[in-house]
Design a protein around this motif. Sequence first.
Motif, PDB file in Angstrom:
ATOM      1  N   GLN A 114       0.832  -1.191   0.000  1.00  0.00           N
ATOM      2  CA  GLN A 114       0.000   0.000   0.000  1.00  0.00           C
ATOM      3  C   GLN A 114       0.872   1.248   0.000  1.00  0.00           C
ATOM      4  O   GLN A 114       1.917   1.292   0.643  1.00  0.00           O
ATOM      5  CB  GLN A 114      -0.921   0.042   1.218  1.00  0.00           C
ATOM      6  CG  GLN A 114      -2.055  -0.963   1.158  1.00  0.00           C
ATOM      7  CD  GLN A 114      -2.951  -0.845   2.374  1.00  0.00           C
ATOM      8  OE1 GLN A 114      -2.495  -0.651   3.489  1.00  0.00           O
ATOM      9  NE2 GLN A 114      -4.241  -0.941   2.151  1.00  0.00           N
ATOM     10  N   LEU A 115       0.424   2.255  -0.730  1.00  0.00           N
ATOM     11  CA  LEU A 115       1.109   3.538  -0.708  1.00  0.00           C
ATOM     12  C   LEU A 115       0.851   4.235   0.623  1.00  0.00           C
ATOM     13  O   LEU A 115      -0.219   4.047   1.226  1.00  0.00           O
ATOM     14  CB  LEU A 115       0.610   4.423  -1.853  1.00  0.00           C
ATOM     15  CG  LEU A 115       0.976   3.959  -3.269  1.00  0.00           C
ATOM     16  CD1 LEU A 115       0.289   4.855  -4.297  1.00  0.00           C
ATOM     17  CD2 LEU A 115       2.488   3.970  -3.471  1.00  0.00           C
ATOM     18  N   PRO A 116       1.786   5.057   1.107  1.00  0.00           N
ATOM     19  CA  PRO A 116       1.550   5.797   2.355  1.00  0.00           C
ATOM     20  C   PRO A 116       0.320   6.692   2.227  1.00  0.00           C
ATOM     21  O   PRO A 116       0.100   7.344   1.195  1.00  0.00           O
ATOM     22  CB  PRO A 116       2.825   6.629   2.515  1.00  0.00           C
ATOM     23  CG  PRO A 116       3.855   5.914   1.711  1.00  0.00           C
ATOM     24  CD  PRO A 116       3.125   5.296   0.566  1.00  0.00           C
ATOM     25  N   LEU A 117      -0.491   6.700   3.239  1.00  0.00           N
ATOM     26  CA  LEU A 117      -1.694   7.526   3.242  1.00  0.00           C
ATOM     27  C   LEU A 117      -1.339   8.971   3.543  1.00  0.00           C
ATOM     28  O   LEU A 117      -0.467   9.246   4.368  1.00  0.00           O
ATOM     29  CB  LEU A 117      -2.672   7.018   4.305  1.00  0.00           C
ATOM     30  CG  LEU A 117      -3.215   5.597   4.135  1.00  0.00           C
ATOM     31  CD1 LEU A 117      -4.013   5.212   5.364  1.00  0.00           C
ATOM     32  CD2 LEU A 117      -4.075   5.504   2.887  1.00  0.00           C
ATOM     33  N   ARG A 118      -2.016   9.893   2.879  1.00  0.00           N
ATOM     34  CA  ARG A 118      -1.870  11.303   3.236  1.00  0.00           C
ATOM     35  C   ARG A 118      -2.682  11.554   4.508  1.00  0.00           C
ATOM     36  O   ARG A 118      -3.858  11.165   4.578  1.00  0.00           O
ATOM     37  CB  ARG A 118      -2.375  12.211   2.119  1.00  0.00           C
ATOM     38  CG  ARG A 118      -2.462  13.671   2.517  1.00  0.00           C
ATOM     39  CD  ARG A 118      -2.956  14.565   1.411  1.00  0.00           C
ATOM     40  NE  ARG A 118      -1.906  14.852   0.462  1.00  0.00           N
ATOM     41  CZ  ARG A 118      -2.044  15.692  -0.566  1.00  0.00           C
ATOM     42  NH1 ARG A 118      -3.212  16.290  -0.779  1.00  0.00           N
ATOM     43  NH2 ARG A 118      -1.040  15.917  -1.393  1.00  0.00           N
ATOM     44  N   PRO A 119      -2.101  12.186   5.504  1.00  0.00           N
ATOM     45  CA  PRO A 119      -2.856  12.455   6.739  1.00  0.00           C
ATOM     46  C   PRO A 119      -4.074  13.344   6.463  1.00  0.00           C
ATOM     47  O   PRO A 119      -3.991  14.300   5.689  1.00  0.00           O
ATOM     48  CB  PRO A 119      -1.835  13.174   7.630  1.00  0.00           C
ATOM     49  CG  PRO A 119      -0.506  12.833   7.068  1.00  0.00           C
ATOM     50  CD  PRO A 119      -0.709  12.664   5.597  1.00  0.00           C
ATOM     51  N   ARG A 120      -5.174  13.019   7.109  1.00  0.00           N
ATOM     52  CA  ARG A 120      -6.395  13.818   6.987  1.00  0.00           C
ATOM     53  C   ARG A 120      -6.383  14.932   8.019  1.00  0.00           C
ATOM     54  O   ARG A 120      -5.988  14.729   9.169  1.00  0.00           O
ATOM     55  CB  ARG A 120      -7.629  12.928   7.224  1.00  0.00           C
ATOM     56  CG  ARG A 120      -7.766  11.768   6.256  1.00  0.00           C
ATOM     57  CD  ARG A 120      -8.198  12.226   4.880  1.00  0.00           C
ATOM     58  NE  ARG A 120      -9.500  12.881   4.908  1.00  0.00           N
ATOM     59  CZ  ARG A 120     -10.672  12.239   4.803  1.00  0.00           C
ATOM     60  NH1 ARG A 120     -10.690  10.923   4.696  1.00  0.00           N
ATOM     61  NH2 ARG A 120     -11.805  12.894   4.814  1.00  0.00           N
ATOM     62  N   ASP A 121      -6.844  16.118   7.610  1.00  0.00           N
ATOM     63  CA  ASP A 121      -6.953  17.223   8.561  1.00  0.00           C
ATOM     64  C   ASP A 121      -7.906  16.865   9.692  1.00  0.00           C
ATOM     65  O   ASP A 121      -9.003  16.340   9.466  1.00  0.00           O
ATOM     66  CB  ASP A 121      -7.481  18.483   7.857  1.00  0.00           C
ATOM     67  CG  ASP A 121      -6.372  19.294   7.200  1.00  0.00           C
ATOM     68  OD1 ASP A 121      -5.196  19.049   7.498  1.00  0.00           O
ATOM     69  OD2 ASP A 121      -6.689  20.194   6.404  1.00  0.00           O
ATOM     70  N   ALA A 122      -7.483  17.142  10.915  1.00  0.00           N
ATOM     71  CA  ALA A 122      -8.306  16.889  12.090  1.00  0.00           C
ATOM     72  C   ALA A 122      -8.003  17.959  13.130  1.00  0.00           C
ATOM     73  O   ALA A 122      -7.000  18.682  13.027  1.00  0.00           O
ATOM     74  CB  ALA A 122      -8.025  15.501  12.660  1.00  0.00           C
ATOM     75  N   ALA A 123      -8.873  18.080  14.109  1.00  0.00           N
ATOM     76  CA  ALA A 123      -8.682  19.080  15.166  1.00  0.00           C
ATOM     77  C   ALA A 123      -9.196  18.533  16.485  1.00  0.00           C
ATOM     78  O   ALA A 123     -10.101  17.691  16.520  1.00  0.00           O
ATOM     79  CB  ALA A 123      -9.410  20.381  14.822  1.00  0.00           C
ATOM     80  N   SER A 124      -8.594  19.001  17.555  1.00  0.00           N
ATOM     81  CA  SER A 124      -8.965  18.566  18.896  1.00  0.00           C
ATOM     82  C   SER A 124      -8.963  19.775  19.820  1.00  0.00           C
ATOM     83  O   SER A 124      -8.144  20.687  19.650  1.00  0.00           O
ATOM     84  CB  SER A 124      -7.974  17.511  19.393  1.00  0.00           C
ATOM     85  OG  SER A 124      -8.398  16.936  20.599  1.00  0.00           O
ATOM     86  N   LEU A 125      -9.888  19.785  20.775  1.00  0.00           N
ATOM     87  CA  LEU A 125      -9.993  20.916  21.692  1.00  0.00           C
ATOM     88  C   LEU A 125      -9.660  20.480  23.113  1.00  0.00           C
ATOM     89  O   LEU A 125     -10.263  19.542  23.643  1.00  0.00           O
ATOM     90  CB  LEU A 125     -11.398  21.521  21.671  1.00  0.00           C
ATOM     91  CG  LEU A 125     -11.574  22.757  22.548  1.00  0.00           C
ATOM     92  CD1 LEU A 125     -10.667  23.899  22.090  1.00  0.00           C
ATOM     93  CD2 LEU A 125     -13.023  23.214  22.568  1.00  0.00           C
TER      94      LEU A 125
END
Length: 241
Positions: A10-21
């Motif tokens: 598998q090709l490396p996955l691009r990280p998905r934008d996420a946020a935490s508070l």
Amino acid sequence: MQGRPTEPDQLPLRPRDAASLILVDREDKDFRVLMGRRHMSHVFMPGKFVFPGGRADPADGDIAAAAELVGPDEQKLMAGMGARATRRRARALALCAIRETYEEAGLFLGSPVANGAKPASSHPDWTAFAARGLMPDLSVLRYVARAVTPPGNIRRFDTRFFIAFRDAVAGHLPEGTGPSGELEDLRWLSFEQARSLDLPSITLTILKEIEAQLRDSPAPAPGLPVVQYRMRYGRYVREIV
């Protein structure tokens, strides 16, 4: 920030934008932080205690706000985006942190609606704000940390961590949790108590960073140095930007 390894082909996955508070109560002499336990039915980190947060929604960046990100924080967010930097993307991350805090903890970080304006979205989380006469308030957020899931995981996130204080909460659901049911056993804990929980390693690391930062600056100013954790040349490294 953890996950199962990817298959070798598998090709490396691009990280998905996420946020935490990271929501902090400063009423008592000791700071307390809000954390909840991920439901055991989750495939990703079941039973772990975490801050409210999740993946950014494509529509988050279009949501109207009562107040925008403070300039230095917006600039810090955009500076880390490289060629894909836009103000809309920076707003989407901040709005994601607010939306996920409602979705997972039932808390509204917002201000009363002016002139009858409402969030322009049919997303149930934003319509819940509108139903209470509120708009999200980005000015109460301070951008403090970032962590990127290393390559080789089946799920990868580029998570930006924000801090806000409990007095920015304009309302809450009576159920004591959010409508998604993703977090249970929500607790306001001292940093010492929080460190003793079953935490993902990156959550513990960020918790310690925030504790040290609040010890040095109990009321963080906009544009403070942001701590970053990411993989570089095969090593997980800490950077200050």
